[in-house]
Design a protein around this motif. Sequence first.
Motif, PDB file in Angstrom:
ATOM      1  N   GLY A 191       0.528  -1.479  -0.139  1.00 23.50           N
ATOM      2  CA  GLY A 191       0.056   0.065   0.418  1.00 23.50           C
ATOM      3  C   GLY A 191       0.857   1.291   0.106  1.00 23.50           C
ATOM      4  O   GLY A 191       0.701   2.510  -0.404  1.00 23.50           O
ATOM      5  N   THR A 192       1.523   1.305   0.266  1.00 22.12           N
ATOM      6  CA  THR A 192       3.345   2.457   0.753  1.00 22.12           C
ATOM      7  C   THR A 192       3.582   2.406  -0.427  1.00 22.12           C
ATOM      8  O   THR A 192       4.211   3.722  -0.848  1.00 22.12           O
ATOM      9  CB  THR A 192       3.966   2.382   1.564  1.00 22.12           C
ATOM     10  N   ALA A 193       3.885   1.810  -1.216  1.00 17.07           N
ATOM     11  CA  ALA A 193       4.399   1.989  -2.424  1.00 17.07           C
ATOM     12  C   ALA A 193       3.749   1.811  -3.713  1.00 17.07           C
ATOM     13  O   ALA A 193       4.308   3.276  -4.221  1.00 17.07           O
ATOM     14  CB  ALA A 193       4.959  -0.021  -2.772  1.00 17.07           C
ATOM     15  N   GLY A 194       2.672   2.040  -3.092  1.00 15.29           N
ATOM     16  CA  GLY A 194       1.409   1.941  -4.159  1.00 15.29           C
ATOM     17  C   GLY A 194       1.298   3.727  -4.198  1.00 15.29           C
ATOM     18  O   GLY A 194       1.158   4.451  -4.720  1.00 15.29           O
ATOM     19  N   ALA A 195       1.145   4.265  -3.383  1.00 11.47           N
ATOM     20  CA  ALA A 195       0.962   5.309  -2.653  1.00 11.47           C
ATOM     21  C   ALA A 195       2.403   6.000  -2.978  1.00 11.47           C
ATOM     22  O   ALA A 195       1.707   7.473  -3.521  1.00 11.47           O
ATOM     23  CB  ALA A 195       1.015   5.658  -1.444  1.00 11.47           C
ATOM     24  N   LEU A 196       3.237   6.177  -3.339  1.00  9.12           N
ATOM     25  CA  LEU A 196       4.442   6.416  -3.826  1.00  9.12           C
ATOM     26  C   LEU A 196       4.895   6.612  -4.890  1.00  9.12           C
ATOM     27  O   LEU A 196       5.179   7.806  -5.225  1.00  9.12           O
ATOM     28  CB  LEU A 196       5.430   5.872  -2.157  1.00  9.12           C
ATOM     29  N   LEU A 197       4.282   5.107  -5.344  1.00  9.99           N
ATOM     30  CA  LEU A 197       3.966   5.399  -6.576  1.00  9.99           C
ATOM     31  C   LEU A 197       3.184   6.753  -7.874  1.00  9.99           C
ATOM     32  O   LEU A 197       3.702   7.444  -8.921  1.00  9.99           O
ATOM     33  CB  LEU A 197       3.861   3.906  -6.969  1.00  9.99           C
ATOM     34  N   LEU A 198       1.994   6.895  -6.465  1.00 15.78           N
ATOM     35  CA  LEU A 198       2.294   8.107  -7.285  1.00 15.78           C
ATOM     36  C   LEU A 198       2.179   9.428  -7.027  1.00 15.78           C
ATOM     37  O   LEU A 198       1.488  10.561  -7.847  1.00 15.78           O
ATOM     38  CB  LEU A 198       0.377   7.764  -6.788  1.00 15.78           C
ATOM     39  N   ALA A 199       3.173   9.486  -5.943  1.00 16.77           N
ATOM     40  CA  ALA A 199       3.787  10.887  -5.543  1.00 16.77           C
ATOM     41  C   ALA A 199       4.538  10.983  -6.360  1.00 16.77           C
ATOM     42  O   ALA A 199       5.177  11.654  -5.706  1.00 16.77           O
ATOM     43  CB  ALA A 199       3.362  10.276  -3.874  1.00 16.77           C
ATOM     44  N   ASP A 200       5.076   9.707  -6.872  1.00 23.81           N
ATOM     45  CA  ASP A 200       6.966  10.150  -7.439  1.00 23.81           C
ATOM     46  C   ASP A 200       6.549  11.224  -8.364  1.00 23.81           C
ATOM     47  O   ASP A 200       8.343  12.201  -7.717  1.00 23.81           O
ATOM     48  CB  ASP A 200       6.976   8.801  -8.064  1.00 23.81           C
ATOM     49  N   LYS A 201       6.633  11.784  -8.971  1.00 23.36           N
ATOM     50  CA  LYS A 201       6.736  12.715  -9.740  1.00 23.36           C
ATOM     51  C   LYS A 201       6.588  13.765  -8.613  1.00 23.36           C
ATOM     52  O   LYS A 201       7.943  15.157  -8.867  1.00 23.36           O
ATOM     53  CB  LYS A 201       5.427  13.563 -10.931  1.00 23.36           C
ATOM     54  N   GLU A 202       5.841  14.305  -7.830  1.00 23.37           N
ATOM     55  CA  GLU A 202       6.126  15.730  -7.032  1.00 23.37           C
ATOM     56  C   GLU A 202       6.838  15.524  -5.894  1.00 23.37           C
ATOM     57  O   GLU A 202       7.515  16.064  -5.662  1.00 23.37           O
ATOM     58  CB  GLU A 202       4.221  15.244  -6.127  1.00 23.37           C
ATOM     59  N   ILE A 203       7.521  13.963  -5.444  1.00 26.40           N
ATOM     60  CA  ILE A 203       8.422  14.209  -4.660  1.00 26.40           C
ATOM     61  C   ILE A 203       9.738  14.330  -5.118  1.00 26.40           C
ATOM     62  O   ILE A 203      11.106  14.702  -4.347  1.00 26.40           O
ATOM     63  CB  ILE A 203       8.266  12.717  -3.818  1.00 26.40           C
ATOM     64  N   LYS A 204       9.822  14.148  -6.807  1.00 27.00           N
ATOM     65  CA  LYS A 204      10.571  14.468  -7.178  1.00 27.00           C
ATOM     66  C   LYS A 204      10.680  15.631  -7.070  1.00 27.00           C
ATOM     67  O   LYS A 204      11.919  16.575  -7.383  1.00 27.00           O
ATOM     68  CB  LYS A 204      10.993  13.919  -8.836  1.00 27.00           C
TER      69      LYS A 204
ATOM     70  N   PHE B 201       9.615  18.305  -5.560  1.00 30.51           N
ATOM     71  CA  PHE B 201       9.678  18.636  -4.215  1.00 30.51           C
ATOM     72  C   PHE B 201      11.648  18.824  -3.954  1.00 30.51           C
ATOM     73  O   PHE B 201      12.506  19.354  -4.180  1.00 30.51           O
ATOM     74  CB  PHE B 201       9.070  18.275  -3.095  1.00 30.51           C
ATOM     75  N   ALA B 202      12.108  17.589  -3.930  1.00 32.65           N
ATOM     76  CA  ALA B 202      13.168  17.418  -3.962  1.00 32.65           C
ATOM     77  C   ALA B 202      14.535  18.297  -4.509  1.00 32.65           C
ATOM     78  O   ALA B 202      15.695  18.980  -4.645  1.00 32.65           O
ATOM     79  CB  ALA B 202      13.865  16.087  -3.924  1.00 32.65           C
ATOM     80  N   GLN B 203      14.085  17.951  -5.977  1.00 37.29           N
ATOM     81  CA  GLN B 203      14.506  19.335  -7.134  1.00 37.29           C
ATOM     82  C   GLN B 203      14.680  20.519  -7.138  1.00 37.29           C
ATOM     83  O   GLN B 203      15.782  21.339  -7.298  1.00 37.29           O
ATOM     84  CB  GLN B 203      14.433  18.769  -8.153  1.00 37.29           C
ATOM     85  N   GLN B 204      13.602  21.155  -6.183  1.00 36.07           N
ATOM     86  CA  GLN B 204      13.207  22.740  -5.754  1.00 36.07           C
ATOM     87  C   GLN B 204      14.045  23.007  -4.611  1.00 36.07           C
ATOM     88  O   GLN B 204      14.001  24.055  -4.356  1.00 36.07           O
ATOM     89  CB  GLN B 204      11.941  22.185  -5.736  1.00 36.07           C
TER      90      GLN B 204
ATOM     91  N   TYR C 147      17.551  12.670  -3.692  1.00 35.25           N
ATOM     92  CA  TYR C 147      17.695  13.998  -3.482  1.00 35.25           C
ATOM     93  C   TYR C 147      18.593  14.373  -4.518  1.00 35.25           C
ATOM     94  O   TYR C 147      18.791  15.052  -5.274  1.00 35.25           O
ATOM     95  CB  TYR C 147      18.471  14.237  -1.990  1.00 35.25           C
ATOM     96  N   HIS C 148      19.295  12.992  -4.859  1.00 37.54           N
ATOM     97  CA  HIS C 148      20.243  13.726  -5.909  1.00 37.54           C
ATOM     98  C   HIS C 148      19.853  13.078  -7.078  1.00 37.54           C
ATOM     99  O   HIS C 148      20.733  13.239  -9.070  1.00 37.54           O
ATOM    100  CB  HIS C 148      21.503  12.286  -5.634  1.00 37.54           C
ATOM    101  N   ASN C 149      18.466  12.600  -7.396  1.00 42.77           N
ATOM    102  CA  ASN C 149      17.737  12.159  -8.763  1.00 42.77           C
ATOM    103  C   ASN C 149      18.415  11.016  -9.105  1.00 42.77           C
ATOM    104  O   ASN C 149      17.570  11.179 -10.665  1.00 42.77           O
ATOM    105  CB  ASN C 149      17.613  13.319  -9.629  1.00 42.77           C
ATOM    106  N   ARG C 150      18.345  10.040  -8.629  1.00 39.86           N
ATOM    107  CA  ARG C 150      18.807   8.603  -8.900  1.00 39.86           C
ATOM    108  C   ARG C 150      18.169   7.574  -8.975  1.00 39.86           C
ATOM    109  O   ARG C 150      17.916   6.665  -9.299  1.00 39.86           O
ATOM    110  CB  ARG C 150      20.167   8.395  -8.269  1.00 39.86           C
ATOM    111  N   HIS C 151      16.753   8.191  -8.504  1.00 41.49           N
ATOM    112  CA  HIS C 151      16.043   7.247  -7.929  1.00 41.49           C
ATOM    113  C   HIS C 151      14.468   7.761  -7.866  1.00 41.49           C
ATOM    114  O   HIS C 151      14.368   8.525  -7.116  1.00 41.49           O
ATOM    115  CB  HIS C 151      15.888   5.851  -6.292  1.00 41.49           C
ATOM    116  N   TRP C 152      13.331   7.462  -7.957  1.00 43.67           N
ATOM    117  CA  TRP C 152      12.049   7.435  -7.281  1.00 43.67           C
ATOM    118  C   TRP C 152      12.356   6.609  -5.820  1.00 43.67           C
ATOM    119  O   TRP C 152      12.383   6.361  -5.799  1.00 43.67           O
ATOM    120  CB  TRP C 152      10.751   7.038  -8.300  1.00 43.67           C
ATOM    121  N   SER C 153      11.405   7.484  -5.571  1.00 48.33           N
ATOM    122  CA  SER C 153      10.870   7.373  -3.693  1.00 48.33           C
ATOM    123  C   SER C 153       9.994   5.501  -3.251  1.00 48.33           C
ATOM    124  O   SER C 153      10.423   4.900  -2.358  1.00 48.33           O
ATOM    125  CB  SER C 153      10.206   8.497  -2.950  1.00 48.33           C
ATOM    126  N   SER C 154       9.663   5.231  -4.764  1.00 49.84           N
ATOM    127  CA  SER C 154       8.797   4.290  -4.406  1.00 49.84           C
ATOM    128  C   SER C 154      10.050   2.811  -5.023  1.00 49.84           C
ATOM    129  O   SER C 154      10.002   2.241  -3.954  1.00 49.84           O
ATOM    130  CB  SER C 154       7.890   3.939  -5.605  1.00 49.84           C
TER     131      SER C 154
END
Length: 274
Positions: A81-94, A96-99, A234-241
């Motif tokens: 369930g957490t993996a699914g939620a992070l998958l949906l939020a991956d773009k926003e987390i990326k 946020f980290a880059q900004q 943070y270093h943009n090597r991986h998605w949060s999921s």
Amino acid sequence: MNVPNKDTSNITIEKAVRDSGIRETASATALLKDSVEEDSLIRYRLNGAFLKSIFSDATYVVTRPVHWQGRDLRNLGIVMGTAGALLLADKEIKWFAQQNQHPFVNSVANIVEPFGNRYSPYIMAGMYVAGAVIKNRELKNTALLTFKSYAISTSLYLLTKSMIRRNRPAYTDHNLDFYPPFSGDRYHTSFPSGHTLTVMTLATAVSEAYGKQHRWIPWVAYSIAGLTGVSRIYHNRHWSSDVWIGASLGYFVTRSVFKNNRVKKRTGLEFVWR
């Protein structure tokens, strides 16, 4: 309390209860016995028997989900369930980290990130060498169990990464950019995070071995593991999921290896299926 003479382990436990001043009751003896058994691990040496045990433990790890029920299935549901939620939020987390790049955060990320590749293998080897030098067999055994967990988790990681070919966030803004399984493209190697898996394997192993005697160890170990995973985002090597699944896989494999060795120590069985 009458204890059969043939059960020497119960005699030892009964004596420990008496010597500690605990009232000799069945519940106290049972409690102490459970504690002794839980912390009892097979003591390995670096030989053929240890290498053979890697395969038996790998078999246990791979087949264990078939026997899951109750709490195990609940935990699986939480992980997925957490993996699914992070998958949906991956773009926003990326985004946020880059900004929110900052020199201080950069310096912290640069310090902790190598724990996921360069530092961890050296730490495992250093534990074994230190144990041999100071003649601490428990430390040597912890190093061997850590290496065993690392070998099994890395094998599963490589298999998963070859089958699920996900593009890294550094090369795309589309978090659902996948290639066919076993394709040779070097960019689609994001899932799961190997750095996070490696450092979580090490963190879980030292926490399993020493966490009960030294309560600060899990806090430090898991904090470093968590920061290493965050540094990969943070270093943009991986998605949060990617990071979440890498951490979950390293944790599950290592906990399973330690549990299996405790049960094998108690039962004397080579293969344990529970």
